[in-house]
Design an enzyme around this catalytic site. Structure first.
Site, PDB file in Angstrom:
ATOM      1  N   LYS A 107       0.844  -1.199   0.000  1.00  0.00           N
ATOM      2  CA  LYS A 107       0.000   0.000   0.000  1.00  0.00           C
ATOM      3  C   LYS A 107       0.879   1.249   0.000  1.00  0.00           C
ATOM      4  CE  LYS A 107      -1.789   2.909   2.703  1.00  0.00           C
ATOM      5  NZ  LYS A 107      -1.713   4.141   1.897  1.00  0.00           N
ATOM      6  N   GLY A 132       7.098   4.886   8.282  1.00  0.00           N
ATOM      7  CA  GLY A 132       6.290   6.094   8.417  1.00  0.00           C
ATOM      8  C   GLY A 132       6.464   6.687   9.799  1.00  0.00           C
ATOM      9  N   SER A 133       5.423   7.343  10.273  1.00  0.00           N
ATOM     10  CA  SER A 133       5.530   8.057  11.553  1.00  0.00           C
ATOM     11  C   SER A 133       5.480   7.076  12.733  1.00  0.00           C
ATOM     12  CB  SER A 133       4.386   9.056  11.674  1.00  0.00           C
ATOM     13  OG  SER A 133       3.151   8.377  11.640  1.00  0.00           O
ATOM     14  N   THR A 134       6.080   7.484  13.823  1.00  0.00           N
ATOM     15  CA  THR A 134       6.054   6.664  15.036  1.00  0.00           C
ATOM     16  C   THR A 134       4.616   6.498  15.524  1.00  0.00           C
ATOM     17  OG1 THR A 134       8.305   7.246  15.632  1.00  0.00           O
ATOM     18  CG2 THR A 134       6.879   6.592  17.449  1.00  0.00           C
ATOM     19  N   GLU A 135       3.824   7.561  15.371  1.00  0.00           N
ATOM     20  CA  GLU A 135       2.421   7.518  15.807  1.00  0.00           C
ATOM     21  C   GLU A 135       1.661   6.395  15.077  1.00  0.00           C
ATOM     22  OE1 GLU A 135       0.666  11.200  14.729  1.00  0.00           O
ATOM     23  OE2 GLU A 135      -1.326  10.605  15.432  1.00  0.00           O
ATOM     24  N   GLY A 182       3.069   3.919  13.471  1.00  0.00           N
ATOM     25  CA  GLY A 182       3.743   2.664  13.813  1.00  0.00           C
ATOM     26  C   GLY A 182       3.091   2.002  15.030  1.00  0.00           C
ATOM     27  N   GLU A 233      10.035   0.965  10.510  1.00  0.00           N
ATOM     28  CA  GLU A 233      11.105   1.953  10.304  1.00  0.00           C
ATOM     29  C   GLU A 233      10.428   3.304  10.485  1.00  0.00           C
ATOM     30  OE1 GLU A 233      13.079   4.639   9.311  1.00  0.00           O
ATOM     31  OE2 GLU A 233      13.162   4.080   7.201  1.00  0.00           O
ATOM     32  N   CYS A 239      13.870  10.499   7.143  1.00  0.00           N
ATOM     33  CA  CYS A 239      13.742  10.022   8.517  1.00  0.00           C
ATOM     34  C   CYS A 239      15.044  10.194   9.296  1.00  0.00           C
ATOM     35  CB  CYS A 239      13.283   8.569   8.527  1.00  0.00           C
ATOM     36  SG  CYS A 239      14.259   7.510   7.480  1.00  0.00           S
ATOM     37  N   GLU A 260       9.898  15.473  15.503  1.00  0.00           N
ATOM     38  CA  GLU A 260      10.346  15.362  14.104  1.00  0.00           C
ATOM     39  C   GLU A 260       9.552  16.372  13.255  1.00  0.00           C
ATOM     40  OE1 GLU A 260       9.286  11.704  11.896  1.00  0.00           O
ATOM     41  OE2 GLU A 260      11.366  11.690  11.209  1.00  0.00           O
TER      42      GLU A 260
HETATM   43  P1  NDP Z   1       2.096   8.283   8.149  1.00  0.00           P
HETATM   44  O1  NDP Z   1       2.863   7.536   9.151  1.00  0.00           O
HETATM   45  O2  NDP Z   1       0.687   8.656   8.450  1.00  0.00           O
HETATM   46  O3  NDP Z   1       2.046   7.501   6.743  1.00  0.00           O
HETATM   47  C1  NDP Z   1       2.863   6.424   6.378  1.00  0.00           C
HETATM   48  C2  NDP Z   1       2.020   5.329   5.721  1.00  0.00           C
HETATM   49  O4  NDP Z   1       1.115   4.790   6.690  1.00  0.00           O
HETATM   50  C3  NDP Z   1       1.144   5.818   4.565  1.00  0.00           C
HETATM   51  O5  NDP Z   1       1.057   4.815   3.573  1.00  0.00           O
HETATM   52  C4  NDP Z   1      -0.181   6.004   5.251  1.00  0.00           C
HETATM   53  O6  NDP Z   1      -1.256   5.968   4.358  1.00  0.00           O
HETATM   54  C5  NDP Z   1      -0.200   4.817   6.179  1.00  0.00           C
HETATM   55  N1  NDP Z   1      -1.146   4.930   7.288  1.00  0.00           N
HETATM   56  C6  NDP Z   1      -1.633   6.044   7.883  1.00  0.00           C
HETATM   57  N2  NDP Z   1      -2.484   5.719   8.875  1.00  0.00           N
HETATM   58  C7  NDP Z   1      -2.548   4.366   8.924  1.00  0.00           C
HETATM   59  C8  NDP Z   1      -3.237   3.423   9.727  1.00  0.00           C
HETATM   60  N3  NDP Z   1      -4.048   3.809  10.715  1.00  0.00           N
HETATM   61  N4  NDP Z   1      -3.051   2.104   9.488  1.00  0.00           N
HETATM   62  C9  NDP Z   1      -2.227   1.685   8.512  1.00  0.00           C
HETATM   63  N5  NDP Z   1      -1.551   2.537   7.705  1.00  0.00           N
HETATM   64  C10 NDP Z   1      -1.695   3.860   7.907  1.00  0.00           C
HETATM   65  O7  NDP Z   1       2.885   9.578   7.773  1.00  0.00           O
HETATM   66  P2  NDP Z   1       2.281  10.985   7.343  1.00  0.00           P
HETATM   67  O8  NDP Z   1       2.142  10.983   5.902  1.00  0.00           O
HETATM   68  O9  NDP Z   1       1.041  11.344   8.086  1.00  0.00           O
HETATM   69  O10 NDP Z   1       3.419  11.953   7.841  1.00  0.00           O
HETATM   70  C11 NDP Z   1       3.355  12.418   9.168  1.00  0.00           C
HETATM   71  C12 NDP Z   1       4.709  12.511   9.773  1.00  0.00           C
HETATM   72  O11 NDP Z   1       5.259  11.215   9.792  1.00  0.00           O
HETATM   73  C13 NDP Z   1       5.726  13.327   9.014  1.00  0.00           C
HETATM   74  O12 NDP Z   1       5.644  14.673   9.290  1.00  0.00           O
HETATM   75  C14 NDP Z   1       6.990  12.724   9.504  1.00  0.00           C
HETATM   76  O13 NDP Z   1       7.320  13.304  10.745  1.00  0.00           O
HETATM   77  C15 NDP Z   1       6.647  11.279   9.703  1.00  0.00           C
HETATM   78  N6  NDP Z   1       7.080  10.433   8.584  1.00  0.00           N
HETATM   79  C16 NDP Z   1       8.171   9.683   8.766  1.00  0.00           C
HETATM   80  C17 NDP Z   1       8.639   8.917   7.724  1.00  0.00           C
HETATM   81  C18 NDP Z   1       9.845   8.071   7.879  1.00  0.00           C
HETATM   82  O14 NDP Z   1      10.422   7.643   6.883  1.00  0.00           O
HETATM   83  N7  NDP Z   1      10.251   7.760   9.085  1.00  0.00           N
HETATM   84  C19 NDP Z   1       8.022   8.929   6.413  1.00  0.00           C
HETATM   85  C20 NDP Z   1       6.819   9.719   6.333  1.00  0.00           C
HETATM   86  C21 NDP Z   1       6.394  10.457   7.401  1.00  0.00           C
HETATM   87  P3  NDP Z   1      -1.799   7.339   3.689  1.00  0.00           P
HETATM   88  O15 NDP Z   1      -0.634   8.175   3.359  1.00  0.00           O
HETATM   89  O16 NDP Z   1      -2.485   6.838   2.501  1.00  0.00           O
HETATM   90  O17 NDP Z   1      -2.689   7.935   4.702  1.00  0.00           O
END
Ligand code: NDP
Length: 499
Positions: A196, A249-252, A254, A271, A305, A402
């Site tokens: 996804k 993606g985000s820790t939240e 995660g 990650e 990240c 972050e």
């Molecule tokens: P997210 O963590 O929300 O997104 C990462 C992935 O997770 C996307 O594919 C997203 O889908 C998906 N996702 C979101 N919510 C859920 C859920 N409840 N269950 C399963 N999958 C989910 O990152 P954001 O785009 O909101 O960015 C927010 C912050 O996260 C940034 O400002 C940054 O601080 C951090 N971030 C860190 C990254 C890293 O590499 N460590 C990369 C990206 C962001 P969709 O986008 O379709 O909602």
């Protein structure tokens, strides 16, 4: 800082064609519409205009994709394909990607915002390299023979078997790299996948899906479902027939994944975010440390990240480093990714623009000062000025959280132990860097930093062969390197009584 709009790269015809058509989901080897028939737009962050429409996959589509991946894993031809053949298919995908490099670089730039020149030299070649690196591993995933000490005569050995159906959820900062980094080891290990992509940047993963079909992976081995995180992502993370989730993606989010995965106790690798300390000692080679520190935070608009977002500089060098990094920041040419002279593109989305600007406001309200930057650039697209903040400390939100934008906080230090304590005073632990020619000091500090990667006299050097991942709340598991194969395999012990 200068805004440039002079010389736009002409969009290649296959890219124009690709974005002109509503893109579908790849399920069981076929391009299909979402079950709901819904689509959603993806935007060009340089203009805020709609770039393309994409199928909005949801729970029902995830169900279909998981069923296809399950069937391909449990009873499809994939199970019987040799390791050598799996490796050959993954390698071929790398070759095809290389052949279409310019199209992918342009599409990544249009959808994500990054300079097309950067996508040409980083995103696409790194993705090709990851595919080739893991293609090579397919034939080298071995178990061991174990000299067990139980009474009797036994032959004991381990097998490394594919973990099964894998859900992979990826972010928007390096969309193609994230897709290949997730797919390559999973496929090399013999897993089947439901991928996804992020809602902001679905296009290069879908174009990769076309190449995946051309390569000839059996149907159901790779499924790509675009959609929103709260719906498609959440359904994938919670799905009872998925054996493992790999998330970046985000820790939240995660943490949400961990909760969602608890239903069937699927394996999880994460990650996540970072707030990496970049440390410049007074004896550092300043002519390298200054551009190193600037690149550590401004690369990819700071949406990295492992960005060096907390810059700690020895008292004696503080003014010089702040001045040097600020001067470099002020010279960065900001513009659309497809503008050939651009060195920094827009942030990925309006939401990210607002998030980063919110952090800047919070920093100013807590007493931080911008030596350079500090605001949005222009009023079209999602551009933010490269920003150097001083008068900051560890209690401020801009230092703790972050930001994921081109914003660095610079803080002086004098005492080594105090520095290490401050560098480690974060919930994150993804990366860190140390600039000094004193090797004793460099290695001592490297050993004391609680981070998954520590760079000495360089920053941001990543390689398919070098493990990458986080201590503390920066993640679970290591990606890249042969350790990543552990995330996609189970170890089976076989013990035979032989006399
Ligand atoms: P997210 O963590 O929300 O997104 C990462 C992935 O997770 C996307 O594919 C997203 O889908 C998906 N996702 C979101 N919510 C859920 C859920 N409840 N269950 C399963 N999958 C989910 O990152 P954001 O785009 O909101 O960015 C927010 C912050 O996260 C940034 O400002 C940054 O601080 C951090 N971030 C860190 C990254 C890293 O590499 N460590 C990369 C990206 C962001 P969709 O986008 O379709 O909602």
């Amino acid at each position: 800082m200068a805004t440039v709009i002079q010389n736009m790269t002409p969009i290649a015809e296959p890219v124009s064609r690709f974005v002109a058509k509503t893109r579908s989901l790849l399920i069981n080897g076929k391009w299909v519409s979402a079950a709901s028939g819904k689509t959603f737009p993806t935007y060009n962050p340089a203009t805020g205009e709609i770039l393309a429409h994409v199928a909005e996959g949801d729970r029902e589509d995830i169900d279909r994709a998981v069923a296809a991946a399950r069937a391909a894993f449990d009873k499809g031809p994939w199970r019987h394909i040799t390791a050598s053949e799996r490796g050959r298919l993954v390698w071929k995908l790398g070759d095809l990607l290389e052949q279409h490099a310019e199209e992918f670089a342009q599409l990544e730039s249009l959808d994500q915002g990054k300079p097309v020149g950067l996508a040409r030299v980083v995103d696409v070649p790194v993705s090709v390299d990851q595919l080739r690196y893991y293609a090579g591993w397919a034939t080298k995933i071995e178990g061991n023979t174990i000299p067990i000490s139980a009474r009797g005569k036994f032959l004991a050995y381990t097998l490394r078997e594919p973990i099964g159906v894998v859900g992979q959820i990826i972010p928007w900062n390096f969309p193609l790299i994230m897709a290949t980094l997730k797919l390559a080891p999973a496929l090399a290990a013999g897993c089947t996948v439901v991928l996804k992509p992020a809602e902001q940047t679905p296009l290069t993963a879908l174009m990769l899906g076309e190449l995946i079909q051309e390569v000839g992976f059996p149907e159901g081995v790779v499924n790509i479902v675009t959609g929103y995180g709260e719906t498609a992502g959440a359904a994938l993370a919670a799905h009872p027939k998925v054996d493992k989730i790999a998330f970046t993606g985000s820790t939240e989010v995660g943490k949400l994944i961990v909760h969602a995965a608890a239903g069937n106790l699927k394996k999880v690798s994460l990650e996540l975010g970072g707030k990496s300390p970049n440390i410049v000692f007074d004896d550092a080679e300043i002519d390298s440390a200054i551009p190193g520190a600037a690149n550590a935070i401004f690369f990819n608009q700071g949406q990295v990240c492992c960005a060096g977002s907390r810059l700690y500089v020895a008292d004696k060098q503080f003014d010089r480093v702040v001045d040097g990094v600020s001067q470099l920041a002020s010279k960065i040419r900001i513009g659309p990714g497809m503008e050939t002279a651009s060195q920094m593109g827009p942030l990925v989305s309006e939401e990210q623009l607002n998030r980063v600007c919110g952090y800047l406001e919070s920093g100013f309200s807590e007493g931080a000062k911008a030596v350079v930057g500090g605001a949005r650039e222009g009023d079209r697209g999602y551009f933010v000025q490269p920003t150097v903040l001083v008068d900051t400390n560890e209690t401020m939100k801009v230092v703790r959280e972050e930001i994921f934008g081109p914003v660095v906080t610079v803080m002086p230090f004098s005492d080594l132990d105090d520095l290490v304590a401050k560098a480690n005073s974060t919930e994150y632990g993804l990366a860190a860097a140390v600039w000094t020619p004193d090797i004793k000091k460099a290695h001592r500090v490297a050993s004391e930093l609680r981070a998954g990667t520590v760079w000495l006299n360089c920053y941001g050097v990543l390689d398919s062969a070098m493990p990458f991942g986080g201590y503390k709340q920066s993640g679970w598991g290591r990606e890249m390197g042969h350790q990543m194969l552990d995330l996609y395999t189970e170890t089976k012990s076989v013990c035979a009584l032989i006399s």
